[in-house]
Design an enzyme around this catalytic site. Sequence first.
Site, PDB file in Angstrom:
ATOM      1  N   CYS A 118       0.815  -1.222   0.000  1.00  0.00           N
ATOM      2  CA  CYS A 118       0.000   0.000   0.000  1.00  0.00           C
ATOM      3  C   CYS A 118       0.845   1.266   0.000  1.00  0.00           C
ATOM      4  CB  CYS A 118      -0.953  -0.007   1.192  1.00  0.00           C
ATOM      5  SG  CYS A 118      -2.153  -1.325   1.041  1.00  0.00           S
ATOM      6  N   HIS A 259      -3.662   7.068   2.174  1.00  0.00           N
ATOM      7  CA  HIS A 259      -3.993   5.784   1.561  1.00  0.00           C
ATOM      8  C   HIS A 259      -5.413   5.399   1.990  1.00  0.00           C
ATOM      9  CE1 HIS A 259      -4.011   1.684   0.359  1.00  0.00           C
ATOM     10  NE2 HIS A 259      -3.945   1.214   1.599  1.00  0.00           N
ATOM     11  N   ASN A 289     -10.250  -0.189  -1.494  1.00  0.00           N
ATOM     12  CA  ASN A 289      -8.794  -0.086  -1.345  1.00  0.00           C
ATOM     13  C   ASN A 289      -8.130  -0.618  -2.620  1.00  0.00           C
ATOM     14  OD1 ASN A 289      -6.108  -0.347  -0.690  1.00  0.00           O
ATOM     15  ND2 ASN A 289      -6.445  -1.409   1.262  1.00  0.00           N
TER      16      ASN A 289
HETATM   17  O1  UT7 Z   1      -4.295  -1.302   2.940  1.00  0.00           O
HETATM   18  C1  UT7 Z   1      -3.360  -1.881   3.799  1.00  0.00           C
HETATM   19  C2  UT7 Z   1      -3.620  -1.566   5.195  1.00  0.00           C
HETATM   20  N1  UT7 Z   1      -4.872  -2.127   5.596  1.00  0.00           N
HETATM   21  C3  UT7 Z   1      -5.620  -1.514   6.482  1.00  0.00           C
HETATM   22  O2  UT7 Z   1      -5.279  -0.450   6.923  1.00  0.00           O
HETATM   23  C4  UT7 Z   1      -6.879  -2.214   6.947  1.00  0.00           C
HETATM   24  C5  UT7 Z   1      -7.047  -2.079   8.429  1.00  0.00           C
HETATM   25  N2  UT7 Z   1      -8.152  -2.815   8.996  1.00  0.00           N
HETATM   26  C6  UT7 Z   1      -9.470  -2.541   8.768  1.00  0.00           C
HETATM   27  O3  UT7 Z   1      -9.786  -1.711   7.940  1.00  0.00           O
HETATM   28  C7  UT7 Z   1     -10.495  -3.237   9.597  1.00  0.00           C
HETATM   29  O4  UT7 Z   1      -9.863  -3.951  10.644  1.00  0.00           O
HETATM   30  C8  UT7 Z   1     -11.441  -4.208   8.817  1.00  0.00           C
HETATM   31  C9  UT7 Z   1     -12.385  -3.402   7.959  1.00  0.00           C
HETATM   32  C10 UT7 Z   1     -10.590  -5.128   7.940  1.00  0.00           C
HETATM   33  C11 UT7 Z   1     -12.270  -5.032   9.799  1.00  0.00           C
HETATM   34  O5  UT7 Z   1     -13.005  -4.174  10.660  1.00  0.00           O
HETATM   35  P1  UT7 Z   1     -12.983  -4.414  12.245  1.00  0.00           P
HETATM   36  O6  UT7 Z   1     -13.879  -3.427  12.826  1.00  0.00           O
HETATM   37  O7  UT7 Z   1     -11.548  -4.384  12.681  1.00  0.00           O
HETATM   38  O8  UT7 Z   1     -13.618  -5.840  12.372  1.00  0.00           O
HETATM   39  P2  UT7 Z   1     -12.983  -7.185  12.964  1.00  0.00           P
HETATM   40  O9  UT7 Z   1     -11.971  -7.756  12.048  1.00  0.00           O
HETATM   41  O10 UT7 Z   1     -12.584  -6.946  14.384  1.00  0.00           O
HETATM   42  O11 UT7 Z   1     -14.263  -8.097  13.002  1.00  0.00           O
HETATM   43  C12 UT7 Z   1     -15.399  -7.793  13.834  1.00  0.00           C
HETATM   44  C13 UT7 Z   1     -16.479  -8.794  13.525  1.00  0.00           C
HETATM   45  C14 UT7 Z   1     -15.980 -10.239  13.529  1.00  0.00           C
HETATM   46  O12 UT7 Z   1     -17.009 -11.046  14.036  1.00  0.00           O
HETATM   47  P3  UT7 Z   1     -16.971 -11.581  15.551  1.00  0.00           P
HETATM   48  O13 UT7 Z   1     -15.687 -12.342  15.672  1.00  0.00           O
HETATM   49  O14 UT7 Z   1     -16.991 -10.350  16.390  1.00  0.00           O
HETATM   50  O15 UT7 Z   1     -18.195 -12.413  15.648  1.00  0.00           O
HETATM   51  C15 UT7 Z   1     -15.785 -10.549  12.069  1.00  0.00           C
HETATM   52  O16 UT7 Z   1     -15.889 -11.913  11.787  1.00  0.00           O
HETATM   53  O17 UT7 Z   1     -16.976  -8.554  12.185  1.00  0.00           O
HETATM   54  C16 UT7 Z   1     -16.921  -9.778  11.450  1.00  0.00           C
HETATM   55  N3  UT7 Z   1     -16.716  -9.454  10.041  1.00  0.00           N
HETATM   56  C17 UT7 Z   1     -17.730  -9.208   9.201  1.00  0.00           C
HETATM   57  N4  UT7 Z   1     -19.074  -9.169   9.389  1.00  0.00           N
HETATM   58  C18 UT7 Z   1     -19.823  -8.861   8.324  1.00  0.00           C
HETATM   59  C19 UT7 Z   1     -15.539  -9.356   9.350  1.00  0.00           C
HETATM   60  N5  UT7 Z   1     -15.783  -9.055   8.071  1.00  0.00           N
HETATM   61  C20 UT7 Z   1     -17.132  -8.966   7.950  1.00  0.00           C
HETATM   62  C21 UT7 Z   1     -17.980  -8.667   6.875  1.00  0.00           C
HETATM   63  N6  UT7 Z   1     -19.305  -8.633   7.104  1.00  0.00           N
HETATM   64  N7  UT7 Z   1     -17.510  -8.421   5.642  1.00  0.00           N
END
Ligand code: UT7
Length: 334
Positions: A118, A259, A289
């Site tokens: 990225c 980014h 992204n």
């Molecule tokens: O470009 C390179 C650098 N990358 C970044 O900067 C990305 C950084 N990270 C993020 O943008 C976020 O962490 C994400 C968007 C990837 C995820 O968001 P989050 O708020 O951190 O969610 P999480 O990974 O902690 O997941 C929370 C919950 C989980 O369920 P449980 O375990 O709480 O039951 C996930 O399984 O959300 C669930 N989840 C989803 N639910 C519905 C993960 N993806 C999805 C989805 N739809 N697509």
Amino acid sequence: MENKGPYNAAITAVGHYLPEKVIDNKYFSDYLDTNDEWIKSRTGIIERRRLDRDKPTSFMAIKAIEVLLKNRGIGIEEIDLIIVATVTPDMMYPSTACIIQKEMGASDVWGFDVLAACSGFIFSLTTAIQFIQCGSHKKVLVVGADKMSAISNMEDRNTCILFGDGAGAVLLEPTEDKNYGIIDAIMKIDGNGGKNLYQLGGGSLNPASYDTVDKKMHYVYQDGKSVFKDAVKGMADVSYEIMMKNNITSEQVSYLVPHQANKRILTACAERMGISMDKVMVNIHKYGNTTSATIPTCISEYWHDGLVKKDDYLILSSFGAGYTWGSILVKWAY
Ligand code: UT7
């Protein structure tokens, strides 16, 4: 980064290309356990673009370069260096820079690809300015292009909803007025973050095999939560560092160009830097992204909309796999 050369490097033209095919959030909720509300509220993404399966990254890069050349009123023959940031090259080698050179019929030129995920675009820009500053090159193309759909696991809701395909390009030329152009750049890497964002398969450690395919090792893996936390701190801290070093206040900043990985990351960074959201370039809602392409597509879109003007201060900032991150201070020159 002190410039001891006779010139500064100024961005003198921009171009971008996004494929026509739009993939909305419903596309994913039709077959995965996800929904529009979750995707919008957790990422800010409403839709993203997808390139046809049979077209490579270079296809989008060339389209972006064509827009740039038209808007600068020059032909490809005037370019003397092409640097391409990508994690989705057309193939392992030859480089995408070589493919672009051949397809566009550029002559008397050299070029190479930069692999910094990225942060690929800002790493490439920082590399490119060296050639302009010392006077060895006069017209350098810096392209950020990625076909993320080629390495996204469409069955993994954690990652597939995040990424899109696209390309953006800028042209660098020398200016003798050192008050303009790329004023400063601070780049960093820390391999300890490698475990949080990677693609395991296809390299020399895990060459392609039935096993690597079965284990889905040719796709992006991300520990989103860890990367989120590190990205906010990394981008905000390095952007603040470049402002302090160059005596630029948040009031003087015309645009923060972050980014585009997550709308919540952009908001948190802007808040930490004391910059209001109306000064933050955003296109993640439309394109997701696009990895190496997020920053140049933002700049190009805003410029084409007449929103970037001479004397504007821009802070470009990125954070990604590696970890790789950094910040660039630009004073717009035209
Ligand atoms: O470009 C390179 C650098 N990358 C970044 O900067 C990305 C950084 N990270 C993020 O943008 C976020 O962490 C994400 C968007 C990837 C995820 O968001 P989050 O708020 O951190 O969610 P999480 O990974 O902690 O997941 C929370 C919950 C989980 O369920 P449980 O375990 O709480 O039951 C996930 O399984 O959300 C669930 N989840 C989803 N639910 C519905 C993960 N993806 C999805 C989805 N739809 N697509």
